[in-house]
Design a protein around this motif. Structure first.
Motif, PDB file in Angstrom:
ATOM      1  N   SER A 197      15.925   2.142   5.184  1.00  7.55           N
ATOM      2  CA  SER A 197      14.564   1.661   4.983  1.00  7.55           C
ATOM      3  C   SER A 197      14.184   1.707   3.503  1.00  7.55           C
ATOM      4  CB  SER A 197      13.616   2.558   5.790  1.00  7.55           C
ATOM      5  OG  SER A 197      12.409   2.772   5.102  1.00  7.55           O
ATOM      6  N   TYR A 198      13.169   0.945   3.141  1.00  9.87           N
ATOM      7  CA  TYR A 198      12.673   0.980   1.747  1.00  9.87           C
ATOM      8  C   TYR A 198      12.257   2.399   1.352  1.00  9.87           C
ATOM      9  CZ  TYR A 198       7.887   1.289   3.534  1.00  9.87           C
ATOM     10  OH  TYR A 198       6.751   1.714   4.153  1.00  9.87           O
ATOM     11  N   GLN A 199      11.935   3.223   2.369  1.00  6.86           N
ATOM     12  CA  GLN A 199      11.544   4.597   2.069  1.00  6.86           C
ATOM     13  C   GLN A 199      12.711   5.428   1.540  1.00  6.86           C
ATOM     14  OE1 GLN A 199       8.588   6.429   5.002  1.00  6.86           O
ATOM     15  NE2 GLN A 199       9.319   4.635   6.128  1.00  6.86           N
TER      16      GLN A 199
ATOM     17  N   ASN B 279      12.480  -3.758   4.488  1.00  9.12           N
ATOM     18  CA  ASN B 279      11.417  -3.652   3.491  1.00  9.12           C
ATOM     19  C   ASN B 279      10.066  -3.415   4.179  1.00  9.12           C
ATOM     20  OD1 ASN B 279      10.479  -6.095   4.402  1.00  9.12           O
ATOM     21  ND2 ASN B 279      11.119  -7.270   2.592  1.00  9.12           N
ATOM     22  N   LYS B 280       8.988  -3.391   3.388  1.00 10.96           N
ATOM     23  CA  LYS B 280       7.684  -3.047   3.954  1.00 10.96           C
ATOM     24  C   LYS B 280       7.229  -4.039   5.023  1.00 10.96           C
ATOM     25  CE  LYS B 280       6.148  -0.347   0.038  1.00 10.96           C
ATOM     26  NZ  LYS B 280       5.436  -0.295  -1.237  1.00 10.96           N
ATOM     27  N   ASP B 281       7.739  -5.268   4.929  1.00  8.51           N
ATOM     28  CA  ASP B 281       7.389  -6.282   5.928  1.00  8.51           C
ATOM     29  C   ASP B 281       8.365  -6.283   7.108  1.00  8.51           C
ATOM     30  OD1 ASP B 281       5.396  -7.066   4.179  1.00  8.51           O
ATOM     31  OD2 ASP B 281       6.763  -8.447   3.116  1.00  8.51           O
TER      32      ASP B 281
END
Lengths: 474, 474
Positions: free
Chosen positions: A125-127, A245-247
């Motif tokens: 994940s982007y995290q 990503n966030k989306d």
């Protein structure tokens, strides 16, 4: 120590350098082709460099790890440009535990492939971004010709590897790493290198862009001194490193890698020094102060001990007790080794309140008071550090020559200069320059990166927008 | 992180250990057989160990250096016992730079041979002694079965190599190094290992004597945790390392080598810990204090920041800002990773003068004043360090069982104990014990070294003078 007289640096810098390998106890040739022993005195400088960089990396959130030495050949092959670039210089293990291996193992020439195969498992994940990993290790790139520190089959280095959510973030990281290297060279090694971007022919195998710092040497050769690569999505696509990503969309990560190696020691030795030997900048010297008791008189030895204790809080101090060797021999030895400051301690000093100092770049001895010697010494070492950088800058300026035509260029290269010229940046033209003159584009300096002038190439006459540094290289 | 529930340590220590490799982010399997990735959290512990040992080495005048990874096979062969011991586990490079090599290169399994070939060039006179060299590097010993940290084809270590003028001086060095290892284990890792000498069957290939520390594990297996070898003149004769002594006579030097590897991490993880995960001794933990802000309330975050700044002067502190994961998840995560101390920072704390602490080995939370928290925390961490050593000592005592007969011995081994018994020390008897029970002599403890009793061997009934520790091993 061998008593052979050192070739003056001004006469033949290459002989001077090679002789110092033995005389200053820096390196020994070893038994496998192209390998050297990094002797304690040189290795101690590497440790100073490690400490400095490692500290900056950690402050930025870079974490150290260790990935395996062995890369299965099939992993190396995944990024096509990468394997093509490295395959001529690989060392390959074909036997393990007494048996022929089914798949040969490559001894790492660099760790992109072995690391990124694992990164693809870590990142979801982007995290999880940015991921910033660094590794201190040795790498192997087969060499036909050996030149200690500058060209060896095995060398030590650090390799940073990061993954980001966007190209912009990756590019920022590339420049941040490049600036760490520039700062190490300028502020610690007293070397102001060229800093800029590489041409497409000279960039790292598998990178979109390569940035580098380059150390000029007075023999007209440039030392590629550290590199920082924007890998784009080349490896993330080859190794399937994707994150949400966030989306909530899967995207390939943007990656960088950057490295600085024990070549740095070669650059350091060549950059300073004089006909007496090395000169090491105080900020990076293994020992900043050498204490030389002249006799084994009790008072002399007790003053030596006291000074060692007092000064060790603020400086790296070494006492040389090889009294049998005589004072002259010991001074010559530490001058060969480039020790910044020598303090002679004789009967006179043990009976007075004075100290006799010798700063490596000055001919005359200096007398200072014992009482406030700490501040006085700090000042003298600072001055030496500054002097070395200033001298290097002057040398660099003298080496650099703007040229506009092929004739001017050839003349400059023959005069062992670094040419600065408008260049068309084509691979074909670069190959031709190299064939004709052995010179290669080194970098377009950061200051010239955005140049968009309407000029012609000094070599082929085609349009040229930017000025490049062009020179021979180690 | 995988949410798989951790197998309780008390139920199956081996599953517990292997699950923690992933859950506590310690290691990943990599792509070449038997290799692992040392992930940042585990590597950071290795860095703590490096810093501690390196400091002791340097204080004693040991100098770091770096010798090549590749050893020509002909060098390895020079000491006959040595090559015989290592040849089954070698990785061998046969291709370099695209060509088949004339002489295969061994990837170092240990560096005696490559170093000592060079030592013979360095050493001329007794004045060059003692020579004390240490190297931090990776070594390769081919493994059929992999067990992260404890059994891997490549591992990280330090190897110290010294040369002396007499056997007495060499022996002193062997014991000095052994004591550094013992001190690291006892004072830093909170592990009190067995310390003693190996049997002739178990000693290092090429050594006269091998000393070792051994960590007992509750599954009845011993971890060889560091070794120190008296090499006598075996290598100096094979590599012709001679010096002129004070009487101007050529003598062969007396040598030692000693090493501690990343096996130490495996020993550390197994030694402590409970059903919730690892427990890391504060002196060696990458982070001693974890700050967990409960919400992203401004007051909470500013108190967190203040605490981080205040505490970072004295402790290794990490703030975990993964607020999305929730407090419970983060606590569980840092308990898995064995963090010594967790500080929860919520609204209550941001509005009061109290702090809420959780010490890894206690169930209840503790409240302390924010004002004098530094001293309070230092005390709590010291107590944890002591508690861990005390608990380990108790475990060791429970694991140890004196036996007098074969029957008692077999019963003890089946009950996963460490036997202490009078043993004849013969190779034949040792082989028989191993065949029958899989147990092997570990060490004769230093306290029993000079025993000269008139007893009989617990296994074969022949005369026995000394008591040995005997157990299965990793």
């Amino acid at each position: 120590m061998n008593k052979t007289k050192l070739t003056p640096k001004s006469k033949n810098i290459s002989n001077w350098y090679l002789q110092l390998m033995e005389l200053a106890e820096l390196a020994d040739y070893s038994y496998a082709k192209g390998t050297i022993v990094f002797k304690p005195y040189a290795y101690a400088i590497w440790e100073q460099i490690q400490k400095t960089l490692d500290n900056w990396f950690k402050q930025d959130g870079v974490e150290n790890a260790y990935f395996p030495l062995f890369i299965p050949y099939s992993l190396l092959e995944k990024e096509k440009t990468h394997v093509k670039g490295f395959s001529p210089e690989l060392a390959i293990v074909t036997i393990g535990g007494g048996e022929k291996l089914k798949e040969p193992l490559v001894v790492r020439p660099t760790s992109e492939t072995i690391m990124y195969a694992t990164f693809s498992k870590w990142l979801k994940s982007y995290q999880d971004l940015p991921l910033k990993i660094n590794q201190w290790c040795s790498v192997v790139r087969w060499e036909k010709r050996t030149y200690p520190f500058l060209r060896t089959s095995e060398f030590l280095w650090q390799e940073g590897h990061t993954a980001h959510l966007s190209n912009d973030l990756a590019k920022k990281m590339v420049l941040k790493a490049l600036n760490w290297y520039y700062k190490l060279y300028t502020d610690y090694l007293a070397i102001e290198p060229f800093i800029g971007q590489k041409s497409s022919a000279e960039k790292f195998a598998g990178a979109d862009e390569t940035y580098a710092i380059e150390t000029p040497v007075e023999n007209g050769k440039s030392i590629q001194s550290a590199t920082s690569h924007n890998l784009g999505q080349n490896f993330s696509k080859a190794f399937n490193i994707q994150v949400l990503n966030k989306d909530n969309q899967l995207i390939y990560v943007w990656q960088t890698s950057w490295g600085l190696s024990t070549r740095t020691l070669g650059a350091l030795f060549l950059a300073h020094g004089d006909d007496k030997g090395l000169i090491l900048p105080p900020k990076i010297a293994p020992y900043q102060i050498i204490l030389l008791p002249v006799t084994n008189d009790n008072k002399v030895l007790s003053l030596t001990k006291k000074l060692e204790q007092d000064l060790s809080n603020d400086f790296r101090v070494r006492t040389d007790l090889k009294l049998k060797k005589g004072l002259g021999w010991r001074i010559t030895n530490w001058e060969l080794k480039g020790a910044p400051l020598i303090i002679e301690i004789g009967k006179k000093e043990s009976q007075s309140k004075q100290l006799t100092l010798k700063i490596r770049n000055r001919d005359n001895k200096i007398n200072i008071n014992q009482q406030n010697c700490r501040q006085e010494i700090a000042k003298l070492l600072d001055e030496l550090q500054t002097d070395l950088l200033t001298a290097f800058r002057k040398k660099k300026q003298k080496l650099l020559q703007k040229v506009e035509t092929k004739e001017e260029f050839i003349k400059a290269i023959n005069q062992k200069k670094f040419a600065k010229a408008y260049w068309c940046e084509s691979k074909l033209c670069e190959a031709k320059i190299k064939d004709d003159t052995k010179a290669v584009s080194r970098v377009v300096e950061l200051d010239n990166l955005n140049q968009d002038d309407n000029r012609t190439c000094f070599y082929c006459g085609k349009p040229a927008k930017r000025e490049w540094i062009i020179a021979k290289s180690y």
